[in-house]
Design an enzyme around this catalytic site. Structure first.
Site, mmCIF file in Angstrom:
data_model
loop_
_atom_site.group_PDB
_atom_site.id
_atom_site.type_symbol
_atom_site.label_atom_id
_atom_site.label_comp_id
_atom_site.label_asym_id
_atom_site.label_seq_id
_atom_site.Cartn_x
_atom_site.Cartn_y
_atom_site.Cartn_z
ATOM 1 N N ASP A 536 0.818 -1.217 0.022
ATOM 2 C CA ASP A 536 -0.077 -0.053 0.080
ATOM 3 C C ASP A 536 0.900 1.269 -0.127
ATOM 4 O O ASP A 536 2.094 1.387 0.191
ATOM 5 C CB ASP A 536 -0.918 -0.082 1.326
ATOM 6 N N PHE A 656 -18.391 9.905 5.055
ATOM 7 C CA PHE A 656 -17.376 9.462 3.807
ATOM 8 C C PHE A 656 -17.398 7.812 4.052
ATOM 9 O O PHE A 656 -17.453 7.342 5.248
ATOM 10 C CB PHE A 656 -15.983 9.775 4.331
ATOM 11 N N ALA A 849 8.107 0.397 -16.272
ATOM 12 C CA ALA A 849 7.182 0.489 -15.392
ATOM 13 C C ALA A 849 5.513 0.695 -15.954
ATOM 14 O O ALA A 849 5.434 1.292 -16.756
ATOM 15 C CB ALA A 849 7.315 1.810 -14.489
#
Length: 1298
Positions: A536, A656, A849
């Site tokens: 992450d 949210f 990439a």
């Protein structure tokens, strides 16, 4: 309206009358036969009912269309033409109080208004008649989850499913569990069956249990009846003691918690009771700084508006205070007598594990139902802060609380070494069966040949001639080829290895007081085999400590200054710039639209407690511009806007969620206007903008791209003006959704979609989330170790790419492929095109990439594209997935894990990372700002990303080497001893006669050779931690499974077979002559057996020393102590009989052995001769075929410089020199930028000559070479060397094969 209300009431009464008739006809319980009117009633009402059913379908379709187009909301019908039910009608009757027609222009939504017919009115009885008819005929479709009404008028309906009903101050409708909790695995009664079940789920224990049972058959076992049973009982006892000790600790902790005291309201008085005595429905009082004993509904508190503050660190790791507020209906219950008068019931969902969700309804007698949500829940494990006391009622107790529901272990994972070991055990078992069959047949043939000539042996009985008996005999004889103590040894060693990880001071984060924690010990060696890391970004690579940096308002960019007056933004407000109104609205939104709790310190400064760092940064950003948020109550918030106090009444909060990606607040402004403030992701805000609200669309979009390019996190801010009548009608929809028990979240989201539209764009914010310390160096080191790193994040593409550059995951020389497609066909075309280009390219190394967004990833992971996409990804050096959901993260991890069969590792810090952490072979959780959800679901937890380097390169590589040697050595020592029984069978007529004393056989694994494997598993290391970190390439030995694979395993088995040959026939040759001792005893087979046994003990212990790289005093104790232990046992056991009635054949054995000169001569000769081949092979290997690891280890021992090793002549000098040259360059990942700049000027020419493409210890396949070439070093020196050579010739390359 009066007439309308009258008509509605009349209609309602009529419906009730019709319903009673229909009910009688439906149940068939009316007295006598039905009347004619009753018979014709169903037929008359059938057509209107069908029309009603069709109308409902049309209404649902219209609702979906409205939700997709996101119109503002329903308008109020003119007076007298329907809409709300009359004031005199009850809320639960509103469904029947339907108007007769729909007024043009009124927007209909499921559940937002009372259910209506499209054209003409239909009585309630006809509707029920149709429903009954469909049910009877079986034509009625089942009500699915998606087909439920948008809301229900009373918070639940008959189809809401099961729910919990709690009576207030009265007996409960059912018996609920008490509040006693237990985290222990066993009780006094259940321990034995549960423990045995757990132990005998392992095949090895079942195998040895079978052997122990077979040994009980008379005259079958050559080794006695208890030689397997006793060691098995010993091993099970060790495991049982370990389990008991751990479970006693759990019981003590449980008792301490269950015996805590709390005040409970009972018969009008407060009584102090234990936590364990509480049950559902009890009203309790909790004091400040106390834990909540169960899941409670907050009734009232000592604070105004029944507010309280709680800390949920035990639940999610968040230390920020959270606000909870009781319903207005119960906020005034401040005294005992008030609580006693409380009547009614609470209806809520059944116990579940959702920490952040709760749906319930409070139904007080004589009052309107009120919605209960997570804001009224006080969860067990949380602590009451800054509040003197609260009153609450227990809704979930004991094992049903959300804390206990979440106390589940992570999915069971097995290491690659474990799987391979089980496979080899199965192979050994097949060999064991083969040996049994061969030995049994040989016994059969030998018996037939000698039964007549050697009549004195008595070979004519049934058992001697029975092949079945002989097979059982040999099965018992050879069973110890599989080490009985391996599993318990592995368990204890892994447990202690996990303690080493927990107590590693180098992985302790002092600022947060967080050590590393091994939550499982089964995967210690798996840390040394990681090939792919999925990370992450936010909170994992970055600090998740946000700082407000910039904002874009009305097309202008502003940055905070030291004081508000110095900023251009405030100057524009004071000078009444043309954008001043937009700026003010922007700052009001920042300071009002949030859930932050302010706290004023003694010096007057403000501290903000926020659920997320983003919210705190935004509020602090508004503060830096002079808009200070300082007061919050449940009804309003107050701000100090450049010295002017303003109060905003909070009407609704639309929270949210990861699905909504936005948060909204509906407020009433000081000038009595209703506004909706909305902040969220740009993609979500832009699609909800009104046509006239896009004045700054392009400028803001350009600024967003600039902010993202700088690596900043962005949010868009927008506002909408809402008319009073629109808000009132929408508020009814929202209120109904808020009291629904089923699918409340989806209904609230649908309601929010109706109002969150026609927005007017104000601007955007930019927040900096800095990289954690050591992240670039850690990533560079892991890349040099041959590990691929993928980043899976929910952030914008530009932000993720910029972070990739910052942390050195992406280099400036690397090409970037960006996949942003909106359809399956476009995704297929671009994937096939890029994959074709790579396949046709002559260069095997693809320096590329790949960056892909969530939408494209959805198509790429579809069935027909999945394989092509994964092939494209595996060709690229770096992969970054942006805007991905938690499930997409898990899918990507699962895809790579299954397709490559490589060991994958996922690391994250938030709840959205839990899915991928559990999908990966190894899950790492970071105990960060976002809480402990990821850490609790992980296999290992660390405080910072940089500690991953030490966890893998040091602990992972060490544990892999330790476990590998432990397993290989355990099999080696068993085969070395027990195959001797096979060689002895050649001389015993395949009779199954044992060569060794039966108890020495049983104690071989658990006593005499038990300590050397422990020493290897705990203290073995081939290099120091500093060297492992300095030279990441050393990790490749464990990563490529060089120390434990099928080839290595069977080499060790062959080595054990060879040693068993020497250990049997050398003593046999030395004792060809007969010897008679003074007491008349001769050198029988048992004398020979103990000689061989002694030499085996000495040899296997010396073998342990030969393969040991790291000697400690405990290693010396384990190796030499095992030899001493055997001789001590020999001296004692030889004199046990006749004091104890066993071992009569061992009486005086010590005198026989130790008084023979040949014994001492062979004690020196046999072990040395046996190990001579091993010593020669090790000498040749370390001289001619030296591996990189061994060379570095030798350098460590000599404490010399690596350059000396490079200059030494050896047969593979060129390849080895290149290898060490690459090794030196890989260490530069840990050298500072300034030092690297100085080194580059001196070594740029040398680096061009020392470039290594391949470094392996054996011949590689083309696929392995290609895989390695994709990982070639990307440091600055190689680039500078390439630039200095002008790209003319390729640098020298070499391949080192050993």
């Amino acid at each position: 309206m009066a007439d309308s209300g009258k008509n509605e009431r009349d209609g309602h009464n009529g419906a009730g009358s019709d319903r009673s008739h229909a009910q009688n006809g439906r149940n068939g319980h009316s007295q006598g036969h039905p009347t004619a009117s009753q018979v014709t009633f169903g037929a008359q009402s059938l057509w209107p009912s069908i029309r009603s059913w069709i109308g409902g379908g049309v209404r649902r379709m219209r609702s979906q269309v409205l939700r997709r187009t996101a119109t503002t909301g329903p308008e109020v019908a003119p007076p007298g033409e329907g809409g709300a039910p009359p004031s005199g009608s009850r809320p639960e009757d509103s469904d029947q109080a339907a108007p007769s027609r729909i007024v043009p222009g009124v927007t209909e939504t499921d559940g937002s208004n009372p259910h209506r017919r499209l054209n003409e009115p239909v009585t309630g009885g006809s509707r029920l008649s149709l429903k009954n008819l469909l049910k009877k005929t079986g034509l009625g479709r089942k009500k699915r989850k998606d087909d439920e009404d948008f809301t229900s008028s009373a918070g639940y309906d008959a189809d809401d499913g099961e729910r919990r009903v709690i009576n207030l101050n009265g007996p409960q409708p059912t018996k609920y569990c008490n509040n006693r909790i237990t985290t222990a695995k066993y009780s006094f009664i259940s321990f034995l069956p549960a423990f045995l079940f757990e132990q005998f789920r392992r095949y090895s224990n079942c195998f040895f249990l079978l052997i122990a049972i077979l040994q009980q058959i008379p005259e079958v076992s050559p080794t006695g009846r208890y030689t397997t049973l006793v060691p098995l009982m010993f091993i099970l006892s060790v495991s049982a003691i370990k389990e008991i000790i751990e479970d006693i600790k759990r019981h003590r902790a449980d008792n301490e918690i269950n015996h805590r005291l709390i005040e409970r309201l009972d018969s009008g008085a407060w009584h102090t009771v234990r936590w364990s005595e509480l049950t559902v429905g009890d009203i309790i009082k909790v004091g400040i700084n106390s834990f909540f004993p169960a899941d409670l509904i907050l009734l009232s508190s000592s604070e105004p508006q029944a507010m309280c503050f709680i800390e949920t660190a035990n639940l999610d790791g968040e230390t920020n205070l959270k606000i909870r507020q009781a319903l207005p209906a119960t906020a005034e219950l401040l005294e005992t007598k008030d609580l006693q008068r409380l009547e009614g019931r609470i209806e809520c969902e059944l116990p579940n594990r959702h920490l952040y969700e709760f749906n319930g309804v409070l139904k007080e007698t004589g009052k309107q139902p009120a919605a209960l949500g997570n804001d009224q829940v006080l969860q067990r494990g949380a602590i009451l802060r800054n509040t003197a006391w609260v009153f609450g009622i227990v809704v979930y107790s004991g094992q049903e609380t959300k804390l206990m529901k979440n106390s589940t272990s992570a999915p069971l994972k097995r290491s690659t070494v474990d799987k391979l070991t089980n496979t080899q055990i199965l192979m050994l078992f097949m060999i064991l069966i083969s040996l049994c069959i061969i030995s049994g047949l040989c016994n059969l043939f030998w018996t037939r040949e000698h039964s007549e000539t050697d009549w004195y042996l008595g070979l004519t009985d049934f058992k001697t001639k029975s092949l079945g008996y002989n097979l059982l005999t040999f099965f018992i004889l050879y069973n110890n080829l599989i080490p009985i103590s391996l599993q318990v040894t592995l368990e204890l060693v892994r447990f202690l290895q996990a303690i080493f990880i927990n107590y590693d001071i180098e992985m302790y984060h002092e600022q947060s007081n967080t050590p590393a924690m091994a939550r499982t010990s089964n995967l210690n060696e798996e840390l040394g085999m990681v090939k792919y890391i999925f990370s992450d970004k936010t909170g994992t690579l970055t600090q998740n400590v946000m700082e407000f940096k910039k904002c874009s308002i009305a097309g202008y960019v502003y940055t905070p200054e030291r004081t508000p007056e110095e900023s251009q933004l405030v100057q524009n407000i004071l000078s009444r710039h043309q954008t001043a109104a937009v700026i003010e609205e922007f700052l009001v939104l920042l300071s009002v639209c949030h859930t932050v709790i302010p706290e004023r310190k003694d010096d007057g400064s403000m501290i903000y407690h926020a659920a997320s760092p983003d919210e705190r940064a935004l509020v602090e950003g508004a503060q830096r511009f002079g808009y200070i948020f300082d007061t919050r109550t449940p009804k309003y918030v107050e701000i100090n806007a450049l010295g002017v106090r303003k109060r905003y009444e909070v009407l609704n909060v639309l929270e949210f969620t990861s699905t909504r990606k936005r948060m909204s607040l509906i407020v009433r402004t000081p000038d009595n206007k209703i506004k909706l403030f909305c902040k969220g992701a740009d993609t979500v805000i832009y699609e909800r903008l009104a046509p006239q609200g896009q004045a700054f669309r392009e400028q803001t979009l350009r600024h967003l791209e600039e902010f993202a390019s700088d690596g900043l996190r962005t949010l868009c801010l927008a506002v909408a003006d809402i008319r009073q009548d629109v808000y009132e009608e929408w508020s009814q929809t929202f209120d109904k959704a808020s009291v629904a028990l089923q699918n409340r979240e989806s209904k609230l989201e649908d309601a929010a979609n109706l109002i969150e539209n026609n927005l007017r764009l104000l601007g955007a914010t930019a927040i900096e989330d800095r990289l954690q310390d050591g992240v670039p160096e850690t990533i560079a080191s892991l890349l040099d170790a041959g590990i691929y790193i993928w980043v899976l994040t929910g952030d914008k593409q530009e932000t993720a790419i910029n972070i990739g550059y910052s942390c050195r995951l992406i280099s400036h020389s690397m090409d970037i492929i960006i996949l942003n497609e909106e359809s399956l066909d476009a995704t297929r075309e671009v994937i096939h095109r890029h994959y074709g280009e790579f396949k046709s390219s002559s260069a095997k190394d693809v320096n590329v990439a790949l960056v892909i967004d969530g939408t494209t990833l959805k198509y790429a992971l579809s069935c027909d594209l999945r394989n092509d996409f994964q092939d494209l990804c595996l060709l690229c050096r770096v992969v970054i997935c942006c805007r991905v959901s938690p499930m997409q993260k898990a899918e990507v991890v699962e895809m790579v894990t299954q397709s490559t069969n490589a060991v994958t590792l996922a690391i994250g810090d938030g709840a959205n990372d839990v899915a991928m952490i559990q999908k990966a072979n190894v899950g790492i959780g970071i105990s960060g700002v976002e809480g402990l959800q990821a850490a609790c679901a992980s296999d290992y937890s660390i405080a910072q990303f940089r500690y991953l380097q030490r966890l893998l390169l040091v602990h992972g590589a060490w544990n892999y080497a330790r476990i590998s040697k432990l397993i290989l050595y355990s099999f080696y020592k068993n085969v070395c001893l027990y195959v001797i029984e096979l060689w002895f069978a050649l001389y015993s007529g395949w009779s199954g006669q044992i060569l060794f004393e039966r108890w020495t056989i049983g104690l071989y694994n658990v006593v005499f050779t038990a300590m050397p494997p422990f020493a290897m598993g705990l203290f073995e290391k081939f290099c120091t931690a500093e060297t492992m970190l300095r030279y990441p390439m050393l990790y490749k030995t464990s990563q490529n499974a060089k120390l434990f694979n099928v080839k290595v395993f069977w080499i060790w088995i062959f080595n054990a077979l060879l040693h068993s040959v020497f250990l049997f026939w050398l003593p046999l040759a030395a004792y060809t002559g007969e010897v008679i001792w003074g007491d008349g005893k001769t050198s029988d087979y048992l004398m020979m057996g103990n000689l061989v046994y002694t030499y085996v003990i000495v040899t296997v212990c010396l073998k342990a020393g030969l393969i040991t790289n790291s000697w400690t005093w405990l290693t010396h104790l384990a190796i030499w102590g095992s030899i001493v232990l055997w001789f001590s046992f020999l001296l004692i056991y030889s004199h046990v009989w006749p004091t104890f009635k066993f071992a009569s054949n061992f009486r005086g054995m010590d005198i026989q052995l130790l008084s023979t000169p040949v014994f001492y001569f062979c004690l020196m000769l046999v072990p040395i001769t046996t190990l001579l081949i091993d010593v020669i092979c090790k000498l040749v290997h370390n001289t001619v075929f030296k591996t990189l690891t061994e060379a570095v280890r030798e350098t460590e021992i000599r404490r010399s410089d690596i350059s000396e090793v490079m200059n030494e002549p050896r047969s593979s000098d060129s390849g080895f020199g290149y290898a060490l040259g690459k090794l030196i360059r890989s260490s530069h990942a840990l050298i500072s930028h300034d030092q690297r700049a100085n080194l580059e000027s001196r070594s740029s020419v040398e680096s061009a000559n020392l470039r290594v493409e391949n470094l392996e210890l054996e011949v590689d396949t083309e696929q392995q070479q290609r895989s390695r070439q994709r990982q070639k070093w990307r440091g600055g020196q190689m680039q500078s060397a390439r630039r200095s050579s002008g790209g003319g010739g390729s640098p020298t390359t070499a391949t080192l094969h050993m």
